[in-house]
Design a protein around this motif. Structure first.
Motif, PDB file in Angstrom:
ATOM      1  N   LYS A   1      -5.892   7.371  10.731  1.00  0.00           N
ATOM      2  CA  LYS A   1      -6.883   6.228   9.763  1.00  0.00           C
ATOM      3  C   LYS A   1      -6.877   5.064   9.273  1.00  0.00           C
ATOM      4  N   ARG A   2      -6.154   5.871   7.888  1.00  0.00           N
ATOM      5  CA  ARG A   2      -5.443   5.267   6.800  1.00  0.00           C
ATOM      6  C   ARG A   2      -4.487   3.749   7.029  1.00  0.00           C
TER       7      ARG A   2
ATOM      8  N   ASP B   1     -15.522   2.266   8.186  1.00  0.00           N
ATOM      9  CA  ASP B   1     -14.004   1.752   8.494  1.00  0.00           C
ATOM     10  C   ASP B   1     -13.162   0.711   7.308  1.00  0.00           C
ATOM     11  N   ILE B   2     -13.297   1.520   6.103  1.00  0.00           N
ATOM     12  CA  ILE B   2     -12.699   0.350   5.300  1.00  0.00           C
ATOM     13  C   ILE B   2     -11.409   1.742   4.239  1.00  0.00           C
ATOM     14  N   LEU B   3     -10.395   0.561   3.597  1.00  0.00           N
ATOM     15  CA  LEU B   3     -10.108   2.057   2.813  1.00  0.00           C
ATOM     16  C   LEU B   3     -10.441   1.144   1.718  1.00  0.00           C
TER      17      LEU B   3
ATOM     18  N   GLU C   1     -14.869   5.732   3.496  1.00  0.00           N
ATOM     19  CA  GLU C   1     -14.202   5.343   4.496  1.00  0.00           C
ATOM     20  C   GLU C   1     -14.287   5.010   6.123  1.00  0.00           C
ATOM     21  N   ASP C   2     -14.373   6.631   6.441  1.00  0.00           N
ATOM     22  CA  ASP C   2     -14.513   6.972   7.699  1.00  0.00           C
ATOM     23  C   ASP C   2     -16.056   5.840   8.386  1.00  0.00           C
TER      24      ASP C   2
ATOM     25  N   VAL D   1      -3.351   5.059  -1.965  1.00  0.00           N
ATOM     26  CA  VAL D   1      -4.253   5.546  -1.025  1.00  0.00           C
ATOM     27  C   VAL D   1      -4.281   6.851  -0.486  1.00  0.00           C
TER      28      VAL D   1
ATOM     29  N   ARG E   1      -5.506   0.748   9.174  1.00  0.00           N
ATOM     30  CA  ARG E   1      -6.804   0.260   7.877  1.00  0.00           C
ATOM     31  C   ARG E   1      -5.850  -0.614   7.029  1.00  0.00           C
TER      32      ARG E   1
ATOM     33  N   TYR F   1       1.012  -0.919   0.281  1.00  0.00           N
ATOM     34  CA  TYR F   1      -0.001   0.202   0.191  1.00  0.00           C
ATOM     35  C   TYR F   1       1.186   1.177   0.097  1.00  0.00           C
TER      36      TYR F   1
END
Lengths: 400, 82
Positions: free
Chosen positions: A166-167, B54-56, B50-51, A154, A170, A131
């Motif tokens: 946050k990213r 809770d995923i990308l 996404e928020d 991303v 995940r 990623y």
């Protein structure tokens, strides 16, 4: 037959409409003579250069020019070959040594341009299961490096530490992570909060790459960039830089302390499958980099110029990209492309060159007049520049 | 409501603040053509999705999503992969 050019029709039309008004084409300027890092002759007129990223004014440094001439005499005009075949001369080794000394790092790899440095390093480091997490306002060369590779890409909101964190959290467990940041963002001239960003990246097991193209030579105690200034350079895995700004020639590089770094020379396609830099270019770069190590006075003068231009433009009533000067770039916000182009032309007529920047290069669809200062701009020149901005701004109605 | 219905309802709610043209949103609605979103709007909207879940959603993945239905399915799949 479908004309493959039809996809450009709207752009062609926009340009034609603009040029029909009698406007000088802002993307077709010719410098007929260049007198110094700060002055050129454009359309027969003496023009102060305020849009060249020639931050440290090394392009006419006598030692730098002499080194280039000597290399041209001794090694010829070009290498005609790849770094991994016949294209590595002693000068290429010397400029890599100069970079290792400048950054106090173990490894340095020189590319033919800064664009290729990002293209090569990013596409090679991040593979299919990995990623890349990058700032949405990243430079085109970073996005193109992502596009050349096949990692998952991303983006996160510009300079937003929380969005980055946050990213990172995940990303699936076990996947490789590369966080790509810039020290100074070149459109608005704003600096990244690297202290926090590098910290959250490391806490989440990511490697960090920072592009310091617009900070080398004058930000940080040794001019190593924003990562140095914010005290996190030891936690940065890769620094990308260029010779085409403070160094004053052309070329790009990556420096790193990673113990396996040297293998990249064999697997990085934009490094392998292109000709290496000409001997004169690497000689000028090496000389310039070594001089930049001892340029505290020039740095101080550059900062003085930046602060004075920022304060002066603000006082005249222009909207600027940052509230305080954070780098040697001052971005003047224009209400739209037409006004921006008119202002750009009014400045040129008065003898000042700045960059007209517009979408898609700019964030949020903005039109900008981007000014980049040079340590060789004299105090008188900065005064002259402010006078020209005042006159052009009033003539075009940008300020009252 | 099934999980898919629930996801669909949440996504419809998330679209609203970005639906400046007041387009009637169905599963067949296309983000670029029908809602006329530019890349910045897409970025902000993707971040809100996404928020919420809770995923990308990577750019690679987002490039394949054209309609609301495709987004609902992609969210379901990304959630199941977590």
């Amino acid at each position: 037959m479908t004309d493959l050019f039809s996809k450009f029709d709207s752009l062609i039309e926009q340009r034609e409409t603009l040029l029909k008004t009698g406007m000088t084409d802002p993307f077709n300027l010719v410098m007929e003579r260049v007198e110094s890092p700060t002055v050129a002759i454009c359309n027969g007129k003496r023009t102060i250069l305020l849009g060249t990223y020639n931050y440290m004014g090394m392009t006419f440094d006598p030692d730098v020019v002499a080194a280039g001439k000597k290399a041209l005499d001794e090694f010829g005009s070009g290498t005609t070959g790849s770094r991994v075949l016949n294209g590595t001369y002693s000068g290429h080794r010397e400029v890599e040594q100069a970079l290792r000394d400048f950054y106090a790092m173990d490894h340095a790899m020189v590319f033919s341009t800064g664009y290729q440095a990002n293209l090569g390093i990013i596409s090679t480091l991040a593979g299919k299961e990995d990623y890349i997490i990058l700032d949405i306002d990243s430079h085109a060369s970073i996005y193109d490096g992502c596009a050349l590779g096949n990692a998952q890409i991303v983006p996160f909101r510009h300079n937003d530490v929380e969005a980055l964190e946050k990213r990172l959290k995940r990303v699936p467990a076990g996947a490789g992570k590369l966080v790509v940041l810039e020290g100074v963002y070149s459109m608005l001239g704003d600096v990244a909060p690297l202290t926090e960003m590098v910290r959250v990246s490391k806490e989440n097991g990511a490697m960090v790459l920072v592009d310091e193209a617009h900070s080398m030579g004058f930000i940080g105690e040794h001019g190593r960039g924003v990562a140095e200034a914010q005290g996190v350079i030891d936690d940065v895995d890769f620094i990308i830089g260029t010779f085409s700004k403070s160094v004053g020639t052309v070329g790009g590089f990556c420096v790193s302390n990673h113990p396996k770094f040297e293998i990249l020379r064999l697997v990085c396609r934009p490094y392998v499958f292109t000709a290496s830099l000409p001997p004169s270019v690497v000689a000028t770069a090496a000389t310039s980099i070594r001089k930049l190590m001892h340029s505290a006075d020039k740095r101080a003068h550059l900062w003085e110029n930046s602060k004075r231009l920022h304060a002066g433009l603000k006082q005249l009533g222009f909207s600027l990209g940052t509230d305080e000067p954070q780098a040697a770039i001052i971005a003047v916000l224009m209400p739209d492309l037409e006004t921006g182009a008119a202002m750009w032309e009014a400045l040129l007529e008065r003898g000042l060159y700045v960059n007209l920047a517009r979408p898609p290069a700019t964030p949020a669809g903005m039109t900008l007049l981007r000014c980049s200062l040079c340590s060789e701009h004299s105090s008188d020149q900065v005064g002259e520049i402010l006078g020209m901005f005042a006159a052009a701004g009033r003539a075009t109605g940008c300020i009252s | 409501m099934t999980d898919r219905d629930e996801t669909a309802a949440k996504i419809t709610t998330l679209i609203e603040p970005f639906n400046k043209k007041g387009v009637a949103v169905t599963e067949g609605t296309r983000f670029a053509q029908d809602l006329e979103w530019d890349s910045l709007t897409v970025m902000d909207f993707v971040a809100s999705v996404e928020d919420e879940f809770d995923i990308l959603i990577s750019m690679n993945r987002a490039a394949e999503i054209e309609t609301v239905a495709q987004l609902i399915d992609a969210v379901g799949q990304l959630q199941s992969e977590r």
